[in-house]
Motif scaffolding. Structure first.
Motif, short mmCIF file in Angstrom:
data_model
loop_
_atom_site.label_atom_id
_atom_site.label_comp_id
_atom_site.label_asym_id
_atom_site.label_seq_id
_atom_site.Cartn_x
_atom_site.Cartn_y
_atom_site.Cartn_z
N LEU A 82 0.71 -1.13 0.01
CA LEU A 82 0.20 -0.01 -0.10
C LEU A 82 0.62 1.31 -0.09
O LEU A 82 2.00 1.17 0.27
CB LEU A 82 -0.96 -0.03 1.13
N PHE A 83 0.44 2.50 -0.31
CA PHE A 83 0.92 3.74 -0.44
C PHE A 83 2.19 3.63 -1.18
O PHE A 83 3.35 4.08 -0.81
CB PHE A 83 1.39 4.13 1.24
N GLU A 84 2.07 3.05 -2.54
CA GLU A 84 2.98 2.69 -3.31
C GLU A 84 2.80 3.76 -4.67
O GLU A 84 1.85 4.34 -4.66
CB GLU A 84 3.25 1.33 -3.87
N ASN A 85 3.58 3.64 -5.50
CA ASN A 85 3.44 4.06 -7.11
C ASN A 85 4.22 3.22 -8.13
O ASN A 85 5.37 2.77 -7.75
CB ASN A 85 3.90 5.66 -7.14
N ILE A 86 3.45 3.10 -9.04
CA ILE A 86 4.06 2.01 -10.07
C ILE A 86 5.34 2.38 -10.66
O ILE A 86 6.17 1.68 -11.03
CB ILE A 86 3.01 1.74 -11.11
N LYS A 87 5.71 3.92 -10.59
CA LYS A 87 6.87 4.49 -11.13
C LYS A 87 8.12 4.08 -10.21
O LYS A 87 9.15 4.67 -10.73
CB LYS A 87 6.57 5.84 -11.54
N TRP A 88 7.84 3.62 -8.98
CA TRP A 88 8.79 3.64 -8.09
C TRP A 88 9.29 2.22 -8.30
O TRP A 88 9.71 1.51 -7.14
CB TRP A 88 8.42 3.75 -6.63
N SER A 139 12.44 12.47 -7.62
CA SER A 139 12.11 13.08 -8.85
C SER A 139 13.48 13.76 -9.34
O SER A 139 13.92 13.58 -10.43
CB SER A 139 11.21 14.01 -8.74
N PHE A 140 14.21 14.44 -8.26
CA PHE A 140 15.60 15.01 -8.96
C PHE A 140 16.45 14.06 -9.51
O PHE A 140 17.59 14.28 -10.34
CB PHE A 140 16.26 15.80 -7.52
N ALA A 141 16.40 12.98 -9.08
CA ALA A 141 17.32 11.81 -9.61
C ALA A 141 16.45 10.86 -10.79
O ALA A 141 17.11 9.56 -11.01
CB ALA A 141 17.53 10.78 -8.57
N ASN A 142 15.37 11.45 -11.29
CA ASN A 142 14.49 10.82 -12.42
C ASN A 142 14.12 9.38 -11.72
O ASN A 142 14.04 8.48 -12.63
CB ASN A 142 15.49 10.58 -13.52
N PHE A 143 14.04 9.25 -10.53
CA PHE A 143 13.27 7.92 -9.71
C PHE A 143 14.24 6.66 -9.99
O PHE A 143 13.94 5.98 -9.77
CB PHE A 143 11.92 7.67 -10.43
N GLU A 144 15.47 7.19 -10.13
CA GLU A 144 16.71 5.99 -10.07
C GLU A 144 16.74 5.71 -8.60
O GLU A 144 17.16 6.96 -7.82
CB GLU A 144 17.88 6.61 -10.89
N ALA A 145 16.82 4.54 -8.33
CA ALA A 145 17.21 4.25 -6.81
C ALA A 145 18.25 3.49 -6.74
O ALA A 145 18.84 3.01 -5.52
CB ALA A 145 15.94 3.43 -6.35
N ASP A 146 19.11 3.09 -7.82
CA ASP A 146 20.32 2.55 -7.83
C ASP A 146 21.27 3.27 -6.71
O ASP A 146 21.70 4.27 -7.50
CB ASP A 146 20.83 1.83 -8.91
N GLN A 147 21.86 2.81 -5.83
CA GLN A 147 22.77 3.85 -5.11
C GLN A 147 23.98 3.90 -5.78
O GLN A 147 24.92 5.29 -5.52
CB GLN A 147 22.88 3.20 -3.50
N VAL A 148 24.73 2.95 -6.44
CA VAL A 148 26.09 3.07 -7.02
C VAL A 148 25.73 4.20 -8.25
O VAL A 148 26.53 5.13 -8.39
CB VAL A 148 26.14 1.74 -7.62
N LEU A 204 8.10 21.28 -4.24
CA LEU A 204 8.07 19.66 -3.89
C LEU A 204 9.04 18.88 -4.67
O LEU A 204 9.44 19.59 -6.06
CB LEU A 204 6.87 19.09 -4.13
N ASP A 205 9.79 17.99 -4.38
CA ASP A 205 10.43 17.14 -5.18
C ASP A 205 9.65 15.97 -5.99
O ASP A 205 9.60 16.02 -7.07
CB ASP A 205 11.46 16.20 -4.41
N GLN A 206 8.52 15.73 -5.34
CA GLN A 206 7.32 15.00 -6.03
C GLN A 206 6.15 15.14 -5.08
O GLN A 206 6.32 15.18 -4.04
CB GLN A 206 7.85 13.66 -6.28
N ALA A 207 4.95 14.95 -5.93
CA ALA A 207 3.50 15.11 -5.34
C ALA A 207 3.47 13.67 -5.23
O ALA A 207 3.31 12.77 -6.26
CB ALA A 207 2.77 15.82 -5.75
N TYR A 208 3.21 12.90 -4.15
CA TYR A 208 2.83 11.72 -4.05
C TYR A 208 1.34 11.39 -4.71
O TYR A 208 0.52 12.05 -4.68
CB TYR A 208 2.52 11.05 -2.58
#
Length: 249
Positions: A82-88, A139-148, A204-208
């Protein structure tokens, strides 16, 4: 007696449930204040409300982490978040998403207050030491989550949750923290002495746009979740929950 034991074991191992019994549904939950704290938060309360509102399913929380939620969903540890978004990070996963069921929240940039420092401070993050949460998508990272990849592009430090990010910011271990608005509001209500120490961005960085993400082929489907939350909204249940956390849909 032996027949009873055999029947019980058959039900446990093969997923058989007595007629009319609520089917268990495991819901993944990772640290995401104010939605998920250690054993509380809006996700827990929404799950309780969903259980009270219907009898077909018994929803139960399964703990995970922001990074681990994808392999945990794939392995069957749970079938819904719950409280997710498909683009995450879910685009390539075998999942489907419900309709958006909650807006009105998002993420802001937060810095320490300093003489002469204003909103212009947030115009660029390229020269800032950023404090983010491991596994979150920004959003500032174009939704990239790879820490490397993120560390190659930004000066960024990852923490396990918003609370640690803010704590590090306050002690000077970073320039800008990206925090959930509702978490920050709740924190400042409890810690008003810190309000003047912080500068919060107006943008905002992003609106949920919160959805439920559901593993394909499982029950309930995303459409069933839409129908359930729709009935709960019509009954006024969701409005009370959102209000408790200072959220408006």
């Amino acid at each position: 007696m032996h027949r009873f034991v055999f029947t019980l074991l058959f039900a446990l191992f093969y997923g058989a449930f007595p007629a009319g019994a609520a089917e268990p549904v495991r819901v993944g939950a990772y640290p995401f204040l104010p939605f998920v704290d250690k054993t509380s938060g809006l996700t827990y309360e929404l799950v309780q409300a969903m259980n009270a509102f219907q009898t077909d399913y018994q929803f139960e929380i399964v703990r995970t982490s922001a990074n681990r939620r994808y392999p945990d969903m794939a392995s069957g540890a749970f079938s819904m978040v719950l409280f997710e978004n498909i683009k995450w990070g879910w685009e390539a996963e075998p999942v489907e998403a419900s309709k958006v069921f909650l807006r009105g929240d998002g993420e802001v940039y937060v810095a320490r207050s300093a003489p002469g420092r204003g909103q212009a401070y947030f115009q660029t993050l390229d020269d800032k030491h950023i404090l983010g949460v491991l596994g979150y998508h920004y959003s500032f990272a174009n939704f990239e989550a790879d820490q490397v990849l993120l560390r190659k592009k930004f000066q960024i430090t990852f923490s396990p949750d918003n609370e640690v990010s803010l704590r590090n910011l306050l002690i000077g271990h970073g320039d800008v923290a990206v925090l959930t608005k509702s978490y920050l509001s709740g924190y400042l209500l409890k810690n008003p002495q810190d309000k003047d120490k912080l500068l919060v961005s107006e943008r905002l960085d992003q609106a949920y746009a919160h959805m439920a993400v559901v593993k394909k082929g499982t029950k309930p489907s995303a459409q069933e979740i839409d129908a359930l939350l729709g009935r709960m909204e019509a009954a006024g249940v969701l409005k009370k929950l959102w209000a408790k956390y200072g959220l408006e849909n």
